[in-house]
Design a protein around this motif. Structure first.
Motif, PDB file in Angstrom:
ATOM      1  N   MET A 129       0.845  -1.188   0.000  1.00  0.00           N
ATOM      2  CA  MET A 129       0.000   0.000   0.000  1.00  0.00           C
ATOM      3  C   MET A 129       0.885   1.244   0.000  1.00  0.00           C
ATOM      4  O   MET A 129       1.853   1.334   0.731  1.00  0.00           O
ATOM      5  N   ARG A 130       0.509   2.217  -0.816  1.00  0.00           N
ATOM      6  CA  ARG A 130       1.273   3.443  -0.903  1.00  0.00           C
ATOM      7  C   ARG A 130       0.781   4.431   0.149  1.00  0.00           C
ATOM      8  O   ARG A 130      -0.416   4.601   0.334  1.00  0.00           O
ATOM      9  N   PRO A 131       1.722   5.096   0.832  1.00  0.00           N
ATOM     10  CA  PRO A 131       1.321   6.043   1.879  1.00  0.00           C
ATOM     11  C   PRO A 131       0.599   7.259   1.313  1.00  0.00           C
ATOM     12  O   PRO A 131       0.903   7.714   0.215  1.00  0.00           O
ATOM     13  N   ARG A 132      -0.348   7.758   2.085  1.00  0.00           N
ATOM     14  CA  ARG A 132      -1.077   8.975   1.691  1.00  0.00           C
ATOM     15  C   ARG A 132      -0.079  10.125   1.617  1.00  0.00           C
ATOM     16  O   ARG A 132       0.802  10.250   2.455  1.00  0.00           O
ATOM     17  N   GLY A 133      -0.190  10.956   0.608  1.00  0.00           N
ATOM     18  CA  GLY A 133       0.734  12.063   0.440  1.00  0.00           C
ATOM     19  C   GLY A 133       2.069  11.636  -0.143  1.00  0.00           C
ATOM     20  O   GLY A 133       3.054  12.362  -0.076  1.00  0.00           O
ATOM     21  N   ALA A 134       2.091  10.427  -0.717  1.00  0.00           N
ATOM     22  CA  ALA A 134       3.328   9.901  -1.312  1.00  0.00           C
ATOM     23  C   ALA A 134       3.756  10.788  -2.477  1.00  0.00           C
ATOM     24  O   ALA A 134       2.920  11.397  -3.151  1.00  0.00           O
ATOM     25  N   PRO A 135       5.045  10.859  -2.736  1.00  0.00           N
ATOM     26  CA  PRO A 135       5.511  11.678  -3.853  1.00  0.00           C
ATOM     27  C   PRO A 135       5.105  11.068  -5.188  1.00  0.00           C
ATOM     28  O   PRO A 135       4.962   9.850  -5.321  1.00  0.00           O
ATOM     29  N   LEU A 136       4.923  11.922  -6.156  1.00  0.00           N
ATOM     30  CA  LEU A 136       4.717  11.480  -7.531  1.00  0.00           C
ATOM     31  C   LEU A 136       6.088  11.090  -8.070  1.00  0.00           C
ATOM     32  O   LEU A 136       7.047  11.854  -7.954  1.00  0.00           O
ATOM     33  N   LEU A 137       6.189   9.901  -8.613  1.00  0.00           N
ATOM     34  CA  LEU A 137       7.449   9.433  -9.174  1.00  0.00           C
ATOM     35  C   LEU A 137       7.432   9.638 -10.678  1.00  0.00           C
ATOM     36  O   LEU A 137       6.593   9.060 -11.381  1.00  0.00           O
ATOM     37  N   LEU A 138       8.313  10.489 -11.167  1.00  0.00           N
ATOM     38  CA  LEU A 138       8.442  10.736 -12.601  1.00  0.00           C
ATOM     39  C   LEU A 138       9.586   9.854 -13.088  1.00  0.00           C
ATOM     40  O   LEU A 138      10.752  10.115 -12.796  1.00  0.00           O
ATOM     41  N   VAL A 139       9.235   8.791 -13.805  1.00  0.00           N
ATOM     42  CA  VAL A 139      10.215   7.790 -14.225  1.00  0.00           C
ATOM     43  C   VAL A 139      10.521   7.976 -15.713  1.00  0.00           C
ATOM     44  O   VAL A 139       9.666   7.714 -16.558  1.00  0.00           O
ATOM     45  N   ALA A 176      13.106  18.604 -14.593  1.00  0.00           N
ATOM     46  CA  ALA A 176      12.513  19.949 -14.673  1.00  0.00           C
ATOM     47  C   ALA A 176      11.067  19.922 -14.180  1.00  0.00           C
ATOM     48  O   ALA A 176      10.647  20.806 -13.423  1.00  0.00           O
ATOM     49  N   ALA A 177      10.315  18.912 -14.574  1.00  0.00           N
ATOM     50  CA  ALA A 177       8.919  18.803 -14.137  1.00  0.00           C
ATOM     51  C   ALA A 177       8.834  18.604 -12.626  1.00  0.00           C
ATOM     52  O   ALA A 177       7.987  19.211 -11.960  1.00  0.00           O
ATOM     53  N   ALA A 178       9.703  17.760 -12.073  1.00  0.00           N
ATOM     54  CA  ALA A 178       9.703  17.531 -10.626  1.00  0.00           C
ATOM     55  C   ALA A 178      10.016  18.816  -9.875  1.00  0.00           C
ATOM     56  O   ALA A 178       9.417  19.100  -8.828  1.00  0.00           O
ATOM     57  N   SER A 179      10.925  19.605 -10.407  1.00  0.00           N
ATOM     58  CA  SER A 179      11.278  20.873  -9.778  1.00  0.00           C
ATOM     59  C   SER A 179      10.073  21.815  -9.734  1.00  0.00           C
ATOM     60  O   SER A 179       9.809  22.462  -8.711  1.00  0.00           O
ATOM     61  N   VAL A 180       9.325  21.883 -10.823  1.00  0.00           N
ATOM     62  CA  VAL A 180       8.130  22.730 -10.881  1.00  0.00           C
ATOM     63  C   VAL A 180       7.075  22.223  -9.895  1.00  0.00           C
ATOM     64  O   VAL A 180       6.465  23.008  -9.166  1.00  0.00           O
ATOM     65  N   LEU A 181       6.877  20.911  -9.858  1.00  0.00           N
ATOM     66  CA  LEU A 181       5.896  20.338  -8.921  1.00  0.00           C
ATOM     67  C   LEU A 181       6.276  20.644  -7.474  1.00  0.00           C
ATOM     68  O   LEU A 181       5.423  21.050  -6.675  1.00  0.00           O
ATOM     69  N   ARG A 182       7.553  20.458  -7.136  1.00  0.00           N
ATOM     70  CA  ARG A 182       7.994  20.725  -5.763  1.00  0.00           C
ATOM     71  C   ARG A 182       7.841  22.203  -5.413  1.00  0.00           C
ATOM     72  O   ARG A 182       7.454  22.542  -4.290  1.00  0.00           O
ATOM     73  N   ALA A 183       8.129  23.087  -6.360  1.00  0.00           N
ATOM     74  CA  ALA A 183       7.980  24.526  -6.113  1.00  0.00           C
ATOM     75  C   ALA A 183       6.520  24.882  -5.835  1.00  0.00           C
ATOM     76  O   ALA A 183       6.232  25.859  -5.146  1.00  0.00           O
ATOM     77  N   ASP A 184       5.600  24.056  -6.360  1.00  0.00           N
ATOM     78  CA  ASP A 184       4.171  24.261  -6.142  1.00  0.00           C
ATOM     79  C   ASP A 184       3.677  23.512  -4.895  1.00  0.00           C
ATOM     80  O   ASP A 184       2.481  23.435  -4.658  1.00  0.00           O
ATOM     81  N   GLY A 185       4.623  22.933  -4.135  1.00  0.00           N
ATOM     82  CA  GLY A 185       4.257  22.250  -2.910  1.00  0.00           C
ATOM     83  C   GLY A 185       3.825  20.804  -3.078  1.00  0.00           C
ATOM     84  O   GLY A 185       3.287  20.200  -2.157  1.00  0.00           O
ATOM     85  N   ARG A 186       4.057  20.240  -4.254  1.00  0.00           N
ATOM     86  CA  ARG A 186       3.683  18.846  -4.508  1.00  0.00           C
ATOM     87  C   ARG A 186       4.934  17.983  -4.503  1.00  0.00           C
ATOM     88  O   ARG A 186       5.846  18.230  -5.287  1.00  0.00           O
ATOM     89  N   PRO A 187       4.998  16.986  -3.641  1.00  0.00           N
ATOM     90  CA  PRO A 187       6.196  16.144  -3.593  1.00  0.00           C
ATOM     91  C   PRO A 187       6.372  15.341  -4.884  1.00  0.00           C
ATOM     92  O   PRO A 187       5.424  14.734  -5.380  1.00  0.00           O
ATOM     93  N   ALA A 188       7.574  15.378  -5.419  1.00  0.00           N
ATOM     94  CA  ALA A 188       7.882  14.651  -6.658  1.00  0.00           C
ATOM     95  C   ALA A 188       9.342  14.224  -6.635  1.00  0.00           C
ATOM     96  O   ALA A 188      10.198  14.947  -6.126  1.00  0.00           O
ATOM     97  N   ARG A 189       9.592  13.047  -7.184  1.00  0.00           N
ATOM     98  CA  ARG A 189      10.947  12.507  -7.284  1.00  0.00           C
ATOM     99  C   ARG A 189      11.168  11.958  -8.680  1.00  0.00           C
ATOM    100  O   ARG A 189      10.222  11.595  -9.370  1.00  0.00           O
ATOM    101  N   VAL A 190      12.443  11.843  -9.044  1.00  0.00           N
ATOM    102  CA  VAL A 190      12.821  11.267 -10.338  1.00  0.00           C
ATOM    103  C   VAL A 190      13.793  10.118 -10.074  1.00  0.00           C
ATOM    104  O   VAL A 190      15.006  10.288 -10.149  1.00  0.00           O
ATOM    105  N   PRO A 191      13.252   8.949  -9.745  1.00  0.00           N
ATOM    106  CA  PRO A 191      14.147   7.819  -9.490  1.00  0.00           C
ATOM    107  C   PRO A 191      14.639   7.214 -10.810  1.00  0.00           C
ATOM    108  O   PRO A 191      13.868   7.043 -11.752  1.00  0.00           O
ATOM    109  N   ALA A 192      15.922   6.930 -10.869  1.00  0.00           N
ATOM    110  CA  ALA A 192      16.503   6.285 -12.061  1.00  0.00           C
ATOM    111  C   ALA A 192      16.353   4.785 -11.870  1.00  0.00           C
ATOM    112  O   ALA A 192      17.275   4.102 -11.442  1.00  0.00           O
ATOM    113  N   VAL A 193      15.171   4.260 -12.130  1.00  0.00           N
ATOM    114  CA  VAL A 193      14.872   2.866 -11.826  1.00  0.00           C
ATOM    115  C   VAL A 193      14.834   1.949 -13.046  1.00  0.00           C
ATOM    116  O   VAL A 193      14.854   0.739 -12.892  1.00  0.00           O
ATOM    117  N   LEU A 194      14.766   2.518 -14.245  1.00  0.00           N
ATOM    118  CA  LEU A 194      14.709   1.678 -15.439  1.00  0.00           C
ATOM    119  C   LEU A 194      16.049   1.648 -16.157  1.00  0.00           C
ATOM    120  O   LEU A 194      16.787   2.637 -16.165  1.00  0.00           O
TER     121      LEU A 194
END
Length: 135
Positions: free
Chosen positions: A1-11, A34-52
């Motif tokens: 289960m994903r935690p509430r308020g979990a960051p958006l992962l931009l993969v 760049a998109a994650a930076s804009v999201l975070r500046a707007d108060g939305r948690p976002a990460r860019v994991p290098a998973v693939l």
């Protein structure tokens, strides 16, 4: 289960090493950062994991039709070791620079899902006329 308020992962859809070397950068990764930076500046948690990563070499997609592109990329992507652990941190949006037929995005979504991630969408900067006319 994903935690509430979990960051958006931009993969980002990974580029071949030779393409990154030729360009001097990875466009999908730069777009995701760049998109994650804009999201975070707007108060939305976002990460860019290098998973693939690319599991096998693929041919240059230019000049291939939709069927050839699908055959070219099917099974080509996978998660890096430990990537599945990172993918459960939040919902995933797969990121690429250009969508022609959607096969690279579909393959990335397959790889993310196989590693335990929850894909909720995809984002691209541009789509070819071929892709736009299909929809």
């Amino acid at each position: 289960m994903r935690p509430r308020g979990a960051p958006l992962l931009l993969v980002p859809v990974p580029s071949a090493r030779r393409s990154v070397g030729a360009r001097g950068h990875d466009p999908a990764r730069r777009i995701a950062l760049a998109a994650a930076s804009v999201l975070r500046a707007d108060g939305r948690p976002a990460r860019v994991p290098a998973v693939l990563c690319q599991r096998r070499r693929v041919t240059d997609q230019s000049g291939l039709d939709a069927r050839q592109r699908r055959a070219n990329v099917t099974g080509a992507l996978g998660a890096v070791p430990g990537g599945g652990r990172l993918l459960v941190a939040g919902p995933v949006v797969v990121v690429d620079d250009l969508m022609t037929t959607g096969t690279s995005l579909a393959e990335a979504a397959r790889a993310v899902t196989a590693a335990g991630g929850l894909v909720i969408g995809a984002a691209v900067v541009a789509a070819s006329l071929t892709a736009a006319n299909r929809n």
